[in-house]
Write an enzyme that holds these catalytic residues in place. Structure first.
Site, PDB file in Angstrom:
ATOM      1  N   TYR A 163       1.300  -1.841   0.002  1.00  9.68           N
ATOM      2  CA  TYR A 163      -0.265  -0.248   0.133  1.00  9.68           C
ATOM      3  C   TYR A 163       1.218   1.175  -0.096  1.00  9.68           C
ATOM      4  O   TYR A 163       1.083   2.089  -1.160  1.00  9.68           O
ATOM      5  CB  TYR A 163      -1.020  -0.382   0.931  1.00  9.68           C
TER       6      TYR A 163
ATOM      7  N   ASP B 171      10.208  -6.798  -4.259  1.00  8.88           N
ATOM      8  CA  ASP B 171       8.591  -7.175  -3.246  1.00  8.88           C
ATOM      9  C   ASP B 171       8.788  -8.845  -3.315  1.00  8.88           C
ATOM     10  O   ASP B 171       9.531  -9.220  -5.026  1.00  8.88           O
ATOM     11  CB  ASP B 171       7.444  -6.567  -3.533  1.00  8.88           C
TER      12      ASP B 171
ATOM     13  N   THR C  98       2.430 -10.141   0.348  1.00  5.32           N
ATOM     14  CA  THR C  98       1.257  -9.545   1.096  1.00  5.32           C
ATOM     15  C   THR C  98       1.021  -8.218   0.099  1.00  5.32           C
ATOM     16  O   THR C  98      -0.192  -8.148  -0.664  1.00  5.32           O
ATOM     17  CB  THR C  98       1.082  -8.649   2.211  1.00  5.32           C
TER      18      THR C  98
ATOM     19  N   ALA D 182       9.135  -3.406   2.354  1.00  2.00           N
ATOM     20  CA  ALA D 182       9.264  -4.544   3.067  1.00  2.00           C
ATOM     21  C   ALA D 182       8.721  -4.462   4.472  1.00  2.00           C
ATOM     22  O   ALA D 182      10.601  -4.683   5.320  1.00  2.00           O
ATOM     23  CB  ALA D 182       9.721  -5.318   2.709  1.00  2.00           C
TER      24      ALA D 182
ATOM     25  N   THR E 126       6.578   3.132  13.253  1.00  2.00           N
ATOM     26  CA  THR E 126       5.025   3.203  13.370  1.00  2.00           C
ATOM     27  C   THR E 126       4.399   3.676  14.760  1.00  2.00           C
ATOM     28  O   THR E 126       5.115   3.627  15.584  1.00  2.00           O
ATOM     29  CB  THR E 126       4.268   1.462  13.633  1.00  2.00           C
TER      30      THR E 126
ATOM     31  N   TYR F 110       4.624  -6.723  16.332  1.00  2.00           N
ATOM     32  CA  TYR F 110       4.848  -5.778  15.725  1.00  2.00           C
ATOM     33  C   TYR F 110       5.738  -4.996  16.044  1.00  2.00           C
ATOM     34  O   TYR F 110       7.012  -3.875  15.097  1.00  2.00           O
ATOM     35  CB  TYR F 110       3.641  -5.519  14.317  1.00  2.00           C
TER      36      TYR F 110
ATOM     37  N   ASN G 141      -2.724   6.717  11.145  1.00  2.00           N
ATOM     38  CA  ASN G 141      -3.708   5.836  10.713  1.00  2.00           C
ATOM     39  C   ASN G 141      -3.526   6.848   9.352  1.00  2.00           C
ATOM     40  O   ASN G 141      -3.895   7.160   8.743  1.00  2.00           O
ATOM     41  CB  ASN G 141      -4.970   5.839  11.443  1.00  2.00           C
TER      42      ASN G 141
ATOM     43  N   PHE H 232     -15.506  -2.221  17.305  1.00  2.00           N
ATOM     44  CA  PHE H 232     -14.652  -2.684  18.647  1.00  2.00           C
ATOM     45  C   PHE H 232     -14.971  -1.696  20.061  1.00  2.00           C
ATOM     46  O   PHE H 232     -13.687  -1.125  19.892  1.00  2.00           O
ATOM     47  CB  PHE H 232     -13.714  -2.639  17.588  1.00  2.00           C
TER      48      PHE H 232
HETATM   49  N1  UDP Z   1     -11.974  -0.729  14.137  1.00  2.00           N
HETATM   50  C1  UDP Z   1     -13.369  -0.864  14.336  1.00  2.00           C
HETATM   51  N2  UDP Z   1     -13.958  -1.891  13.770  1.00  2.00           N
HETATM   52  C2  UDP Z   1     -12.720  -2.316  12.370  1.00  2.00           C
HETATM   53  C3  UDP Z   1     -12.018  -1.763  12.753  1.00  2.00           C
HETATM   54  C4  UDP Z   1     -11.173  -1.409  13.791  1.00  2.00           C
HETATM   55  O1  UDP Z   1     -14.122  -0.981  15.281  1.00  2.00           O
HETATM   56  O2  UDP Z   1     -13.548  -3.250  11.719  1.00  2.00           O
HETATM   57  C5  UDP Z   1     -11.463   0.012  15.038  1.00  2.00           C
HETATM   58  C6  UDP Z   1     -10.111   0.125  15.785  1.00  2.00           C
HETATM   59  O3  UDP Z   1     -11.117  -0.514  17.250  1.00  2.00           O
HETATM   60  C7  UDP Z   1      -9.580   1.518  15.898  1.00  2.00           C
HETATM   61  C8  UDP Z   1      -9.926   1.911  14.936  1.00  2.00           C
HETATM   62  O4  UDP Z   1     -11.397   1.747  14.052  1.00  2.00           O
HETATM   63  O5  UDP Z   1     -10.089   1.728  17.530  1.00  2.00           O
HETATM   64  C9  UDP Z   1      -8.958   1.675  14.275  1.00  2.00           C
HETATM   65  O6  UDP Z   1      -8.363   0.812  13.965  1.00  2.00           O
HETATM   66  P1  UDP Z   1      -7.242   0.193  12.551  1.00  2.00           P
HETATM   67  O7  UDP Z   1      -7.397  -1.145  12.874  1.00  2.00           O
HETATM   68  O8  UDP Z   1      -7.410   1.060  11.602  1.00  2.00           O
HETATM   69  O9  UDP Z   1      -5.775   1.161  12.744  1.00  2.00           O
HETATM   70  P2  UDP Z   1      -5.184   1.162  13.956  1.00  2.00           P
HETATM   71  O10 UDP Z   1      -5.235   1.866  15.357  1.00  2.00           O
HETATM   72  O11 UDP Z   1      -5.968  -0.099  14.670  1.00  2.00           O
HETATM   73  O12 UDP Z   1      -3.340   1.032  13.754  1.00  2.00           O
END
Ligand code: UDP
Length: 323
Positions: A11, A31, A35, A71, A114, A138, A167, A208
């Site tokens: 990406y 690459d 993935t 990578a 990250t 990670y 993000n 979540f």
């Molecule tokens: N999230 C969610 N549903 C999903 C994917 C992510 O509610 O299907 C929420 C996740 O719990 C976090 C936010 O979205 O609070 C960003 O998650 P993402 O995986 O995009 O990035 P991260 O912050 O984990 O690197």
């Protein structure tokens, strides 16, 4: 410059490669396609399907001025299950790459780090001087490479820049109408999942956690457009001196909650976004927002694209990839 981009079929690597080419650089992509996608390598780049581990015998022949190293294995959950694979790929592989660079006199590296190196940060916005306490393998492997880069730069006179992404979202469209964006076989990220849900693909998206100590109860994250991110990489090619390692956060400097992102997705797509409220996802901190003052100071970089642009560009890429 002639730039070797490892992970240039992924990406961020594909968008950076496309932007480098647009700005007149020469690009060699390596690459292994574990993935990445071969068709994500932009036309104009020389492509070698091979692993970073196999680079040493050929790196000297390519006469590159810099390496941009994307990578890596990058799934948090998988890293908890299989840390050995993450340490081998992300750390052992990168140390071997650095040693090849030394052997062949490649003086400069820009590394894809990250925000996961910070773990559950106590102070927001997060500065680069914040404690680094990764909560998963990670993040630990990315932090290990950041530390190696500091040592290698100092001892061997390399010029290194680590860019710590928050993000990343959105997509890039070239002047010729080619699009580069996010296409993970296992998609865990919020915006692509919300777009798929809006498009009626699969089940309703799980949200979540709705009981976080945030204004609307959902997690707050700092979303940054992949084109802004890529621009910072191009600037990083000219930053720093031999012996220096700059570590720079790349984020917008402001946060959006999951519910705010879902509203943006509904507004851009003009569709309902089916969502089921689910328990918290293990390991998710409530709030992660970057300070990008260092990136502004060192690179003269400021993000220019807002959440609506990210969602809109990601949606156009999503529609094009289904067409
Ligand atoms: N999230 C969610 N549903 C999903 C994917 C992510 O509610 O299907 C929420 C996740 O719990 C976090 C936010 O979205 O609070 C960003 O998650 P993402 O995986 O995009 O990035 P991260 O912050 O984990 O690197």
């Amino acid at each position: 410059m002639r730039v070797l981009v490892t992970g240039g079929a992924g990406y961020v690597g594909s968008v950076v490669s496309a932007l480098l080419l647009a700005e007149g650089h020469e690009v060699i992509v390596v690459d292994d396609l574990s993935t990445g996608h071969a068709d994500a390598v932009p036309p104009g780049a020389v492509f070698h399907q091979m692993s970073v581990a196999a680079l040493d015998p050929v790196l000297g022949d390519w006469d590159v001025d810099a390496v941009m190293h994307f990578a890596a294995k990058s799934l948090v959950g998988e890293s908890v299950q299989e840390p050995a694979m993450y340490w081998r790929n992300n750390v052992v592989g990168t140390v071997a790459l650095l040693d090849s660079m030394r052997a062949h006199g490649v003086p400069r590296i820009v590394f894809s780090s990250t925000a996961a190196v910070y773990g559950q940060a106590e102070q927001q916005p997060i500065e680069e001087s914040a404690p680094t306490r990764p909560t998963n393998p990670y993040g630990a492997t990315k932090l290990a490479v950041d530390m190696a880069l500091t040592n290698y730069a100092q001892a061997y006179g390399m010029t290194a820049v680590s860019l710590r992404y928050f993000n990343v979202a959105g997509a890039y469209e070239t002047a010729d109408g080619l699009r580069f964006g996010e296409r993970h076989a296992v998609e865990t990220h919020l915006i692509p999942n919300a777009l798929a849900s809006a498009a009626g693909e699969g089940e309703a998206m799980s949200l979540f956690g709705t009981d976080y100590p945030t204004p609307d109860g959902t997690c707050v994250r700092d979303y940054i457009h992949v084109v802004d991110l890529a621009a910072a990489h191009v600037s990083a090619l000219a930053a720093g001196e031999p012996g220096e390692h700059h570590i720079l956060n790349l984020g917008s400097g402001s946060g959006s909650s999951v519910r705010e992102v879902l509203s943006a997705v509904a507004a851009v797509t003009q569709r309902d976004v089916p969502v089921v409220e689910a328990p918290r996802r293990a390991g998710d901190p409530a709030v992660l927002v970057a300070s990008h003052e260092q990136a502004t100071r060192i690179l003269g970089w400021r993000p220019q694209r807002d959440l609506e642009a990210m969602v809109s560009d990601a949606w156009q890429f999503f529609l094009a990839s289904r067409a």
